[in-house]
Design a protein around this motif. Structure first.
Motif, PDB file in Angstrom:
ATOM      1  N   ALA A  94       0.173  11.654  -8.262  1.00 42.47           N
ATOM      2  CA  ALA A  94      -0.695  11.789  -9.436  1.00 42.47           C
ATOM      3  C   ALA A  94      -1.881  12.701  -9.168  1.00 42.47           C
ATOM      4  O   ALA A  94      -2.722  12.902 -10.047  1.00 42.47           O
ATOM      5  CB  ALA A  94      -1.185  10.406  -9.877  1.00 42.47           C
ATOM      6  N   GLY A  95      -1.972  13.247  -7.955  1.00 40.43           N
ATOM      7  CA  GLY A  95      -3.052  14.166  -7.615  1.00 40.43           C
ATOM      8  C   GLY A  95      -4.298  13.508  -7.085  1.00 40.43           C
ATOM      9  O   GLY A  95      -5.346  14.154  -6.987  1.00 40.43           O
ATOM     10  N   CYS A  96      -4.198  12.228  -6.703  1.00 43.30           N
ATOM     11  CA  CYS A  96      -5.367  11.508  -6.185  1.00 43.30           C
ATOM     12  C   CYS A  96      -5.427  11.608  -4.666  1.00 43.30           C
ATOM     13  O   CYS A  96      -4.425  11.397  -3.985  1.00 43.30           O
ATOM     14  CB  CYS A  96      -5.308  10.026  -6.575  1.00 43.30           C
ATOM     15  N   HIS A  97      -6.615  11.894  -4.151  1.00 38.10           N
ATOM     16  CA  HIS A  97      -6.859  11.780  -2.725  1.00 38.10           C
ATOM     17  C   HIS A  97      -6.832  10.290  -2.374  1.00 38.10           C
ATOM     18  O   HIS A  97      -7.104   9.434  -3.226  1.00 38.10           O
ATOM     19  CB  HIS A  97      -8.207  12.398  -2.370  1.00 38.10           C
ATOM     20  N   VAL A  98      -6.490   9.960  -1.123  1.00 37.25           N
ATOM     21  CA  VAL A  98      -6.279   8.552  -0.788  1.00 37.25           C
ATOM     22  C   VAL A  98      -7.073   8.133   0.439  1.00 37.25           C
ATOM     23  O   VAL A  98      -7.085   8.818   1.457  1.00 37.25           O
ATOM     24  CB  VAL A  98      -4.776   8.241  -0.581  1.00 37.25           C
ATOM     25  N   GLY A 105       4.178  12.361   4.095  1.00 35.98           N
ATOM     26  CA  GLY A 105       4.870  13.445   3.406  1.00 35.98           C
ATOM     27  C   GLY A 105       4.355  13.668   1.999  1.00 35.98           C
ATOM     28  O   GLY A 105       4.219  14.811   1.542  1.00 35.98           O
ATOM     29  N   ALA A 106       4.038  12.569   1.308  1.00 35.02           N
ATOM     30  CA  ALA A 106       3.556  12.681  -0.069  1.00 35.02           C
ATOM     31  C   ALA A 106       2.183  13.342  -0.133  1.00 35.02           C
ATOM     32  O   ALA A 106       1.923  14.170  -1.017  1.00 35.02           O
ATOM     33  CB  ALA A 106       3.504  11.299  -0.724  1.00 35.02           C
ATOM     34  N   GLN A 124       0.809  -1.211   0.000  1.00 29.45           N
ATOM     35  CA  GLN A 124       0.000   0.000   0.000  1.00 29.45           C
ATOM     36  C   GLN A 124       0.849   1.271   0.000  1.00 29.45           C
ATOM     37  O   GLN A 124       0.576   2.211  -0.749  1.00 29.45           O
ATOM     38  CB  GLN A 124      -0.902   0.012   1.245  1.00 29.45           C
ATOM     39  N   ALA A 125       1.860   1.327   0.866  1.00 27.56           N
ATOM     40  CA  ALA A 125       2.584   2.575   1.099  1.00 27.56           C
ATOM     41  C   ALA A 125       3.174   3.183  -0.179  1.00 27.56           C
ATOM     42  O   ALA A 125       2.909   4.354  -0.487  1.00 27.56           O
ATOM     43  CB  ALA A 125       3.654   2.376   2.165  1.00 27.56           C
ATOM     44  N   PRO A 126       3.965   2.446  -0.956  1.00 21.51           N
ATOM     45  CA  PRO A 126       4.515   3.069  -2.166  1.00 21.51           C
ATOM     46  C   PRO A 126       3.451   3.425  -3.202  1.00 21.51           C
ATOM     47  O   PRO A 126       3.594   4.412  -3.935  1.00 21.51           O
ATOM     48  CB  PRO A 126       5.492   2.024  -2.707  1.00 21.51           C
ATOM     49  N   LEU A 127       2.359   2.653  -3.249  1.00 23.37           N
ATOM     50  CA  LEU A 127       1.290   2.987  -4.185  1.00 23.37           C
ATOM     51  C   LEU A 127       0.536   4.234  -3.736  1.00 23.37           C
ATOM     52  O   LEU A 127       0.080   5.033  -4.563  1.00 23.37           O
ATOM     53  CB  LEU A 127       0.333   1.809  -4.332  1.00 23.37           C
ATOM     54  N   ALA A 128       0.412   4.428  -2.428  1.00 22.32           N
ATOM     55  CA  ALA A 128      -0.223   5.645  -1.922  1.00 22.32           C
ATOM     56  C   ALA A 128       0.619   6.864  -2.273  1.00 22.32           C
ATOM     57  O   ALA A 128       0.084   7.926  -2.633  1.00 22.32           O
ATOM     58  CB  ALA A 128      -0.415   5.547  -0.417  1.00 22.32           C
ATOM     59  N   VAL A 129       1.936   6.738  -2.146  1.00 17.92           N
ATOM     60  CA  VAL A 129       2.834   7.829  -2.546  1.00 17.92           C
ATOM     61  C   VAL A 129       2.649   8.140  -4.027  1.00 17.92           C
ATOM     62  O   VAL A 129       2.577   9.305  -4.438  1.00 17.92           O
ATOM     63  CB  VAL A 129       4.295   7.445  -2.231  1.00 17.92           C
ATOM     64  N   ARG A 130       2.562   7.093  -4.821  1.00 18.16           N
ATOM     65  CA  ARG A 130       2.383   7.236  -6.279  1.00 18.16           C
ATOM     66  C   ARG A 130       1.045   7.898  -6.586  1.00 18.16           C
ATOM     67  O   ARG A 130       0.956   8.774  -7.458  1.00 18.16           O
ATOM     68  CB  ARG A 130       2.444   5.839  -6.887  1.00 18.16           C
TER      69      ARG A 130
END
Length: 299
Positions: free
Chosen positions: A90-94, A112-113, A80-86
């Motif tokens: 990309a401008g997506c709320h998570v 931070g991201a 999850q963590a690296p995909l959330a950063v990605r």
């Protein structure tokens, strides 16, 4: 990314039992969003889940991010963590699952991201969104004067004869109850008793962990966590004791209903710009406490 003027488009990353049983149905049923698509590490599972909810399966995660205003993530924490950063980049709320990550560095990168990108974040701590428990937690936090608390989360996931689909989860098998159900306990204790200032930890049978926590309010709490309890001993409870007397956590509703409320919370944060109490920064703090406990266990 510019959000659609009618319904925000929310995609789903993940296709496992939690995604299929909770996230997918809740997103499909939510009247305030468009369920924009599904991506998973197994394309065939993504196709099946997307077909079940009349949405689109994506083979490329970046293509799904480009088609969404926000994403919900139902994946192992360190996937999850690296995909959330990605997604944030990309401008997506998570809308994240707990724990955000099983390393402080991973959780810090997520927090931070989201801050850098200026996107909203909500971590789905079930009890902070479920009917009854969410209200109870807010009410007890307002009461104050708590002296001590005890939280108990005992599951039988790893007991002989258990047939839960989560029993074969590699990350749960490796990290155990501390990281799987520990976030539930902390999500209730922290807003009521204050931040944790010190941690003591000891191991019990199986993956059982006992914690003693000191809180910023001056209160202390004890926490017992296990996924190895006998089936007849399983259960969850939180009891508070203080000047107001004794208060016990009430029963809560379905996970799907709680997830619906978490989607609402994310949408509210997007509209208002107000950080939610269960945002990525709170998820980071929970990870820091769990990592401290893990280190004290010598794991």
């Amino acid at each position: 990314m510019t959000e659609s003027l009618s319904k925000p488009r929310i995609g789903l990353l993940g296709t496992g039992p939690w995604a299929a049983g909770t996230h997918g149905p809740a997103l499909a049923a939510h009247p305030g969003i468009e369920f924009a698509g599904v991506w998973g590490r197994r394309p065939e599972a993504a196709a099946a889940l997307a077909a079940a909810h009349a949405t689109t399966a994506y083979d490329d995660v970046d293509a799904l991010l480009a088609a969404c205003d926000a994403v919900a993530i139902a994946l192992p924490p360190d996937v999850q963590a690296p995909l959330a950063v990605r997604a944030a980049a990309a401008g997506c709320h998570v809308l994240l699952d707990k724990p955000v990550a099983t390393t402080v560095a991973g959780a810090r990168e997520v927090a931070g991201a989201t801050e850098k990108a200026g996107v909203a974040s909500v971590v789905f701590f079930t009890l902070r969104f479920a009917t009854g428990t969410a209200r109870w937690t807010a009410e007890q936090g307002a009461v104050g004067g708590w002296f001590t608390a005890h939280a108990r989360w005992l599951g039988a996931l790893f007991s002989p004869g258990a047939d839960s689909p989560y029993a074969v989860s590699p990350w749960r098998g490796e990290k155990g109850a501390l990281w799987d159900v520990g976030p539930h306990a902390l999500s209730v204790l922290l807003p009521v008793l204050g931040d944790v200032t010190s941690v003591t930890a000891a191991s019990g049978p199986g993956d059982t962990v006992h914690l003693v926590l000191c809180h910023a309010s001056g209160a202390s709490s004890t926490v017992t966590l296990s996924l190895s309890a006998p089936a007849g001993a399983a259960g969850a409870a939180v009891e508070l004791r203080g000047t107001a007397g004794v208060a016990a956590l009430p029963p809560w509703g379905s996970a799907a209903g709680a997830f619906h409320a978490a989607v609402d919370a994310l949408l509210h944060s997007v509209r208002t710009g107000e950080a939610h109490p269960c945002d990525a920064a709170f998820g980071l703090r929970v990870t820091e406490i769990l990592a401290d406990a893990e280190a004290r266990l010598g794991r």
